[in-house]
Every structure is written in structure tokens, then in C-alpha cells.
Design a protein around this motif. Sequence first.
Motif, PDB file in Angstrom:
ATOM      1  N   HIS A  93       0.812  -1.214   0.000  1.00 60.01           N
ATOM      2  CA  HIS A  93       0.000   0.000   0.000  1.00 60.01           C
ATOM      3  C   HIS A  93       0.852   1.275   0.000  1.00 60.01           C
ATOM      4  O   HIS A  93       0.323   2.363  -0.110  1.00 60.01           O
ATOM      5  CB  HIS A  93      -0.993  -0.001   1.171  1.00 60.01           C
ATOM      6  CG  HIS A  93      -0.383   0.350   2.497  1.00 60.01           C
ATOM      7  ND1 HIS A  93       0.106  -0.579   3.361  1.00 60.01           N
ATOM      8  CD2 HIS A  93      -0.190   1.555   3.103  1.00 60.01           C
ATOM      9  CE1 HIS A  93       0.576   0.015   4.437  1.00 60.01           C
ATOM     10  NE2 HIS A  93       0.408   1.318   4.313  1.00 60.01           N
ATOM     11  N   ARG A  94       2.172   1.128   0.076  1.00 62.93           N
ATOM     12  CA  ARG A  94       3.030   2.312   0.009  1.00 62.93           C
ATOM     13  C   ARG A  94       3.422   2.654  -1.424  1.00 62.93           C
ATOM     14  O   ARG A  94       4.155   3.625  -1.654  1.00 62.93           O
ATOM     15  CB  ARG A  94       4.312   2.088   0.830  1.00 62.93           C
ATOM     16  CG  ARG A  94       4.077   1.779   2.296  1.00 62.93           C
ATOM     17  CD  ARG A  94       3.257   2.823   2.998  1.00 62.93           C
ATOM     18  NE  ARG A  94       3.910   4.118   3.028  1.00 62.93           N
ATOM     19  CZ  ARG A  94       3.281   5.261   3.368  1.00 62.93           C
ATOM     20  NH1 ARG A  94       2.003   5.244   3.667  1.00 62.93           N
ATOM     21  NH2 ARG A  94       3.947   6.395   3.387  1.00 62.93           N
ATOM     22  N   LEU A  95       2.949   1.873  -2.385  1.00 67.23           N
ATOM     23  CA  LEU A  95       3.405   2.049  -3.766  1.00 67.23           C
ATOM     24  C   LEU A  95       3.111   3.456  -4.301  1.00 67.23           C
ATOM     25  O   LEU A  95       3.956   4.071  -4.959  1.00 67.23           O
ATOM     26  CB  LEU A  95       2.761   0.999  -4.677  1.00 67.23           C
ATOM     27  CG  LEU A  95       3.164   1.086  -6.158  1.00 67.23           C
ATOM     28  CD1 LEU A  95       4.671   0.997  -6.325  1.00 67.23           C
ATOM     29  CD2 LEU A  95       2.476  -0.003  -6.961  1.00 67.23           C
ATOM     30  N   ASP A  96       1.914   3.968  -4.015  1.00 72.45           N
ATOM     31  CA  ASP A  96       1.571   5.291  -4.552  1.00 72.45           C
ATOM     32  C   ASP A  96       2.523   6.361  -4.026  1.00 72.45           C
ATOM     33  O   ASP A  96       3.003   7.219  -4.779  1.00 72.45           O
ATOM     34  CB  ASP A  96       0.127   5.645  -4.186  1.00 72.45           C
ATOM     35  CG  ASP A  96      -0.870   4.727  -4.877  1.00 72.45           C
ATOM     36  OD1 ASP A  96      -1.726   4.150  -4.191  1.00 72.45           O
ATOM     37  OD2 ASP A  96      -0.755   4.576  -6.105  1.00 72.45           O
ATOM     38  N   GLU A  97       2.792   6.323  -2.713  1.00 65.08           N
ATOM     39  CA  GLU A  97       3.757   7.257  -2.114  1.00 65.08           C
ATOM     40  C   GLU A  97       5.113   7.157  -2.793  1.00 65.08           C
ATOM     41  O   GLU A  97       5.763   8.157  -3.092  1.00 65.08           O
ATOM     42  CB  GLU A  97       3.981   6.896  -0.638  1.00 65.08           C
ATOM     43  CG  GLU A  97       3.034   7.476   0.382  1.00 65.08           C
ATOM     44  CD  GLU A  97       3.003   8.985   0.435  1.00 65.08           C
ATOM     45  OE1 GLU A  97       1.894   9.507   0.636  1.00 65.08           O
ATOM     46  OE2 GLU A  97       4.063   9.627   0.258  1.00 65.08           O
ATOM     47  N   ILE A  98       5.543   5.912  -2.978  1.00 69.17           N
ATOM     48  CA  ILE A  98       6.870   5.674  -3.555  1.00 69.17           C
ATOM     49  C   ILE A  98       6.932   6.190  -4.977  1.00 69.17           C
ATOM     50  O   ILE A  98       7.899   6.867  -5.381  1.00 69.17           O
ATOM     51  CB  ILE A  98       7.217   4.171  -3.493  1.00 69.17           C
ATOM     52  CG1 ILE A  98       7.343   3.730  -2.032  1.00 69.17           C
ATOM     53  CG2 ILE A  98       8.505   3.885  -4.250  1.00 69.17           C
ATOM     54  CD1 ILE A  98       7.430   2.232  -1.849  1.00 69.17           C
ATOM     55  N   LYS A  99       5.918   5.902  -5.766  1.00 70.25           N
ATOM     56  CA  LYS A  99       5.886   6.383  -7.155  1.00 70.25           C
ATOM     57  C   LYS A  99       5.973   7.898  -7.198  1.00 70.25           C
ATOM     58  O   LYS A  99       6.739   8.484  -7.964  1.00 70.25           O
ATOM     59  CB  LYS A  99       4.594   5.928  -7.850  1.00 70.25           C
ATOM     60  CG  LYS A  99       4.647   4.530  -8.417  1.00 70.25           C
ATOM     61  CD  LYS A  99       3.517   4.261  -9.393  1.00 70.25           C
ATOM     62  CE  LYS A  99       2.155   4.466  -8.749  1.00 70.25           C
ATOM     63  NZ  LYS A  99       1.056   4.225  -9.720  1.00 70.25           N
ATOM     64  N   ASP A 100       5.116   8.556  -6.371  1.00 67.13           N
ATOM     65  CA  ASP A 100       5.114  10.025  -6.352  1.00 67.13           C
ATOM     66  C   ASP A 100       6.495  10.554  -5.972  1.00 67.13           C
ATOM     67  O   ASP A 100       7.012  11.494  -6.604  1.00 67.13           O
ATOM     68  CB  ASP A 100       4.068  10.543  -5.350  1.00 67.13           C
ATOM     69  CG  ASP A 100       2.652  10.307  -5.843  1.00 67.13           C
ATOM     70  OD1 ASP A 100       1.720  10.424  -5.015  1.00 67.13           O
ATOM     71  OD2 ASP A 100       2.482  10.008  -7.042  1.00 67.13           O
ATOM     72  N   ALA A 101       7.095   9.971  -4.955  1.00 68.89           N
ATOM     73  CA  ALA A 101       8.396  10.450  -4.483  1.00 68.89           C
ATOM     74  C   ALA A 101       9.476  10.248  -5.545  1.00 68.89           C
ATOM     75  O   ALA A 101      10.334  11.117  -5.772  1.00 68.89           O
ATOM     76  CB  ALA A 101       8.777   9.727  -3.192  1.00 68.89           C
ATOM     77  N   LEU A 102       9.440   9.113  -6.209  1.00 68.27           N
ATOM     78  CA  LEU A 102      10.440   8.834  -7.244  1.00 68.27           C
ATOM     79  C   LEU A 102      10.279   9.769  -8.428  1.00 68.27           C
ATOM     80  O   LEU A 102      11.261  10.249  -9.006  1.00 68.27           O
ATOM     81  CB  LEU A 102      10.333   7.377  -7.706  1.00 68.27           C
ATOM     82  CG  LEU A 102      10.886   6.334  -6.715  1.00 68.27           C
ATOM     83  CD1 LEU A 102      10.610   4.929  -7.219  1.00 68.27           C
ATOM     84  CD2 LEU A 102      12.377   6.531  -6.486  1.00 68.27           C
TER      85      LEU A 102
END
Lengths: 112, 425
Positions: free
Chosen positions: A11-20
Amino acid sequence: MKLITAIVKPHRLDEIKDALQAFGVHGLTVTEASGYGRQRGHTEVYRGAEYTVDLVPKIRVEVLVEDDDAEQLIEVVVKAARTGKIGDGKVWSLPVETAVRVRTGERGPDAL
Amino acid sequence: MNGADTAFVLISAALVMLMTPGLAFFYGGMVAVKSALNMLMMSLISMGVVAVLWVLYGYSLTFGGDLGGGLLGNFDHIGLKGIDPTTLTGGDEGIPVIAFALFQLMFATLTPALMSGALADRVKFSAWTLFIALWVTVVYFPVAHWVWQEDGWLHQLDVIDFAGGTAVHINAGVGALAAVLVVGRRVGFKKDPMRPHNLPLVVLGAALLWFGWFGFNAGSALAADGTAATMAFNTQVATGAAMLGWLVYERVRHGAFTTLGAASGAIAGLVAITPSGAHVDAFGALLIGLAAGALCSWAVSLKYKLGYDDSLDVVGVHLVGGVAGTLLVGVLAVDGVGGLGQLGKQAVGAFATMAFSFTVSWLLAKFVDATIGFRASEEDETGGVDQAYHAESAYDLTAVGASLTTKNLPEADTAAAAPNSKVDA
């Protein structure tokens, strides 16, 4: 060049994508994984038979990055993936020998 | 001919038909991915085998005039001889016999399929098919005759079994137990985790069963009347109560209200109200349901305690639920048929069915095992019976998809293309 691999909570994927994206990477790969570290799983029950789920769903996020940016990228991923709870996962890096862009055949940093 | 009754019976037949594929989904969702198709096929094949046998001799042996002693029907209607569209059952105001025969065919189809759940992951498909062909012939047709044909000995004894608590559920439940004792436990039973691979499919199957059961229960009135309506009403409320009974027991004992529990509880209630629903009032139905739900929820733990691998709890739900409903109607009947005497008769019906079915089913399973072998090889079982017996895999939800395989183009030279078997049968 380095390969940064992160095994983190799905569930952290969206955060990670945005940050990357904010960091400036041009691509990433996500696969599904199962695993455990210090986190132990939970219990399921089916008609009275109890099962300890010890392998929990994770995602594997992989990003190719130039050597100079590797440390910063790792920090970005760790910060985005962290919840503070057990099971947050791990991030590591590996040296990459060759990288090629399939469409054009460009190699090395031009492949990123 | 009574048009309303005929229409009702025909529609009920279609509802009961739906129960066999519904059962396939109910069981199919509970097994592992690698044996899901085999579990579906074990129900589907019954629709083929029993249709043929019913026409050839099944209807005659079950509902033909009694041969003697109330034990078996005669051969008057072999090949459905003597039955044409105008032949009626029950006098001028009756329904066509062919409609009744169709309705009952659906019951005969469903009953052997019920046993398949006990034998998950580990029986040869050819052996299963042979087993059920023999089983309907030697076990189901006789017991159905005893219970439902006018001169059947249990019918003569006034054993109450409105829609098949004995002939279907106790019969299949104990037949499954016998087969399980012959075939043995799955590799890894009680050791390896074995859990449902597709619970939504289980719930879908349970829903289709619940829906179809209105045909199974209410249709058994063979008339569009108050009895059918009572049966339908009691079916619904017993099932709802049973679901609650299972869920409450499960929450207290195991700590969660599960969807598998809800689906299973519903089925337990449906089983228990099957013999009893026409003779109890709504409160009786609620009580039967509640009791069956809680009792069956406990009963499914017996296999672990006693060491038999009744994989999907055919014994725990159909045998236990069937016995519960069959006995409870003796106690809870409101239309004057209840009482200790009736309870005694119910017990005779239940135990006679159990004794006969267990013995003969066990012998049939032994016979199949001794001739063509019942059990899958360990390699086929661990590798997956879908691949071994059906040359298929159930799901392909990945991006790789069909590329996991290579297509074999047909040989241009037909002499070189010898037919081969892709399965271990």
C-alpha cells in the motif's frame, strides 16, 4: 550504475511512485513478492483449521540509477515506504554491469 | 392433468439441475488451484453418467412397482418403456410421469456429486466416474425406492423424509465416509496448509445451491400448493438461522465470523430442513436451522480428531445435518405426526440408510480400487490432478499467459500423428 531494490508494503506504492517521480527517475519496475523478516504474520481460520500466514504480500520496486544519485534515491524510497510499523521492509543496492534501452540500443547512462 | 402442478414441477426440476454446477463451484472454490478443475469435473460428470443410467434402468429400479419387500423397483419401465407424454401420476388431476421422472433425475444426479468433496485432490477421474456409476445403481436407486416409492419399506413404515434427508444427504454423507476410509488421506493432511483458493466462488456456489434448493424442497410437494409454500418458507428461514448458528459457534470457538462459515452454515441448514420442512412450523424451522448450523460447525472438527480426511466436510455437513433434520422432525412436527413413536421411525430410517450405504459404498470403493485403482499416484496428487487427468490449468491471470506454453501445430503427415494420451486418465 546501480540497481536499487526495495521490498516494501504494497500500500506504500503510490507514495513511492510520487516520491520517485518528484526525484526525477524516468522508470521503475514493480513485481509482487511474498516474504517475512522480523515481522511475523497473522492467523487465518477455515472451518476451524487455523493457519499462521507467515509469508505476507510485499512488492518489489526496482529502479536503475547512476552511482552519484544512488544514496539519495535510497533515502527517497525509504522515507516514502516507511510507516514506522513492523514489516516496513528493506532497500538495498547492487552494482549493474550493463543496461540497454531496448528500442534504441543505447547503453550505459543513456539507457536510463 | 393439473397444469399448475406440472408447471411447478418442471420449473423445480430446472432449479434442482442448477444445484449440481452450484455444488461444483461450492466445492471447487475450496480446493487448491491445481485441483480446482478436477473438483468441478467430479460434479459435472455426474450429469452425464446419471442421465444415461436413469433412462436405461434408474427410473424403473427406483419408482417401478415394487419387486418385493419394498427393496427395489421392477423392470417395467426400463428405457422409460410405457411412459408417454400423456401418462399421469396421481390420477386425472396429476402431473405427467415424465415430469416427475425429470424432477427425480436431478436428485439422482446431485447425490453422487455430493460425495466428491470428501475426495479432493486425490482420486483418478476414471475411477471416480466408475464409482458413481456403480454407486447410483446399487446404493442410490434402492434407498430412493425405500423412501419415496409407495411400497418402499421406509415409506410403508411412515418414515418422514420430505425431500431427501435420508436418500440424498445421509446416503451421500456416509457413502463419502466409506470412500474416504478406502482411499486414504491426502499427502500432507494435518501437516501442510490446505485452504480454499477462491472463496468468492464458494459463496457463489452456495448461493446457487440455496436458490436451487427451493426446487429441491418445495418441488418435492409435486404440487403448487400450501405444502410447497410451507416447505419453501421453512427452507428460507431454517437456512438463515443455520448460517447464524454456524457463525456464532465459529466466532466463539475460533475467533472470527468467516465467509466460508456463512456459506457452510447455510448449506447445513438446507440439508437439515430437507427432510423436515413440510411438517414443522416457522419456529420449528428456525430451531432446526440454528441447531444444524451450530452442530455442523462443531462436527467438521471431528475429522481432525478421528483422523479421516473428509476434505470438504461432506460427512460433517451432509451426514450430520441430514441425521439432525431427520431426527428433529420426529420431535418438532406440528401436524400431528410427531412424538416418540415417530422419532423411533425416523431413527430406523436414518440408521438403515447409514448401515446399507456405508457397507455397500465401502465394498464398491474397494472394488474400484482393486480393479482400476481409485487413488491418484503421489506424483499426480502433488503435481495436481487438473494437469494429470484433464490436461488443463484452471486460471491464467498473468501477463505471461498463454506464452507459458508452446503451441504444437498439427502434423501435416497424418500417418506420423499417432493419437496419444495427454493424461494418466
